[in-house]
Design a protein around this motif. Sequence first.
Motif, short mmCIF file in Angstrom:
data_model
loop_
_atom_site.label_atom_id
_atom_site.label_comp_id
_atom_site.label_asym_id
_atom_site.label_seq_id
_atom_site.Cartn_x
_atom_site.Cartn_y
_atom_site.Cartn_z
N ARG A 1 0.83 -1.20 0.00
CA ARG A 1 0.00 0.00 0.00
C ARG A 1 0.87 1.26 0.00
O ARG A 1 0.74 2.12 0.87
CB ARG A 1 -0.92 0.00 1.22
N HIS A 2 1.77 1.36 -0.96
CA HIS A 2 2.60 2.55 -1.01
C HIS A 2 2.99 2.85 -2.46
O HIS A 2 2.75 2.06 -3.37
CB HIS A 2 3.83 2.42 -0.11
N SER B 1 2.92 6.74 -10.00
CA SER B 1 2.19 5.66 -9.33
C SER B 1 0.68 5.76 -9.53
O SER B 1 0.03 4.79 -9.96
CB SER B 1 2.52 5.68 -7.83
N PHE B 2 0.11 6.91 -9.20
CA PHE B 2 -1.34 7.00 -9.21
C PHE B 2 -1.96 7.04 -10.60
O PHE B 2 -3.04 6.47 -10.80
CB PHE B 2 -1.80 8.16 -8.32
N PRO B 3 -1.35 7.68 -11.61
CA PRO B 3 -1.92 7.54 -12.95
C PRO B 3 -2.01 6.08 -13.40
O PRO B 3 -3.00 5.67 -14.01
CB PRO B 3 -0.93 8.33 -13.82
N ARG B 4 -0.98 5.28 -13.07
CA ARG B 4 -1.03 3.86 -13.43
C ARG B 4 -2.14 3.15 -12.66
O ARG B 4 -2.86 2.31 -13.21
CB ARG B 4 0.32 3.21 -13.12
N LEU B 5 -2.28 3.49 -11.37
CA LEU B 5 -3.32 2.87 -10.56
C LEU B 5 -4.70 3.22 -11.08
O LEU B 5 -5.58 2.36 -11.19
CB LEU B 5 -3.18 3.31 -9.10
N VAL B 6 -4.90 4.48 -11.42
CA VAL B 6 -6.21 4.91 -11.93
C VAL B 6 -6.54 4.20 -13.23
O VAL B 6 -7.67 3.75 -13.43
CB VAL B 6 -6.24 6.44 -12.10
N TRP C 1 -6.29 12.85 -6.90
CA TRP C 1 -4.98 12.75 -6.25
C TRP C 1 -3.88 12.54 -7.30
O TRP C 1 -2.80 13.14 -7.21
CB TRP C 1 -5.00 11.59 -5.26
N ALA C 2 -4.16 11.73 -8.31
CA ALA C 2 -3.17 11.49 -9.36
C ALA C 2 -2.84 12.77 -10.11
O ALA C 2 -1.70 12.95 -10.56
CB ALA C 2 -3.69 10.44 -10.34
N ILE D 1 1.25 17.81 -4.89
CA ILE D 1 1.66 16.79 -3.91
C ILE D 1 2.92 16.09 -4.39
O ILE D 1 3.01 15.65 -5.54
CB ILE D 1 0.54 15.75 -3.71
N GLY D 2 3.91 16.02 -3.51
CA GLY D 2 5.16 15.34 -3.82
C GLY D 2 5.40 14.16 -2.91
O GLY D 2 4.53 13.74 -2.14
#
Length: 285
Positions: free
Chosen positions: A35-36, A229-234, A263-264, A269-270
Motif C-alpha cells: 500500500r505505497h 504511481s497514481f496515474p497507473r493505478l487509476v 490525487w493522481a 503533492i510530492g
Amino acid sequence: MSMESVRPVPPPHSETEAMYNGIAALVEATAGPDRHYGFWAGHQDGASIGEATGRLTDLVASKLNVGPGSHVLDVGCGNGGPAVRIAQTSGARVTAIDVDRQALRNGAERARSQEVAALVEFRRIDAMDLPFAPASFDAVLAFESTPHFDIFPLYQGISRVLRPGGRLVVETPYPRTPMTEETRRRISPYLSMLNAVSLDPPEQHLSAARAAGMAAVELIDITDNVRHSFPRLVRGLRERRAHLEAVGGAAEADRLLDAFSAWADATEIGGVIMTFTRIQDGALT
C-alpha cells in the motif's frame, strides 16, 4: 516559504480499519498488496507496479542501517511487505504494528510464506500509545503512515522507544506548495477516504523530530520518481470498473475513481524520504 499542513478531522481507529477493509481488495487487485508508492526512473520506465513498489521498499529499507541483531519497529505496517523485506534482506528482527486486523493477518501469512516468521512479529497496536520500554528499537520505519497521525505526539512516542543513535525513516507524500482552497477541495475526497489526519510538509516533520530529540540525517525528494504511481493505478482501476460496480455499486465506483484521479492529477503533492537519528540524551539544545 512556510507550507501549512492539511488537517482533516481525526477518525476513530475503527473507521480507519473499516475503510481499508472496504477498498483494499479493490486497489490491491490492480496495484498488488503493498500500500505505497512505486519508484520509477521516468515516464518511459516499463516496470510493473509490483516491481516499482519493491524498488521503493528496498530504497527506504536501506536507510534504516540495520542488520542481524537489530530490532526494527514498523509503524503502520499494512500488509507487511516492507517488514518482511527488511527481515529477508538485513536479518533484522521486526515488530510490525497496525490497527487493521486483516492487514496484520495478511502480513503474518506473508512472513510465513517467505520463511521469516521467526523474525517478524505482527501486533495490533495504536502507534500513539506505544507499549514498549524506552530505547527498545534500533530503528523505526513509517512508510506512508504518518498522514494517519498528528506527527508531534507521534514523533515523541517514537523517540522514546528509539535508542540513542538509532534511526527513524519516514517516506510520505507531502504538500509541495501552500494549500489553496481549490487544492484542498480536489484532494480532500482522497484524504477523507483514507481517514487521513494530516498531510505535513517536510519542515513540519523536521520541527516535530527536533522537538522529540531527533536530528535530520538526510532528506530526499522523490516526487519525480513516485508521481507515476497514481496515474497507473487509476488506469488499472478504470479497466476494472465493472468489478468495482459489482462490489460497491456505480456510485461507489465513481467516488473511488474520482478521488484517486484527483490525487493522481494533484501536482501540488510530492513524495519525500526523511531520515532522522535519535540524539544522545542531553545533546539537544
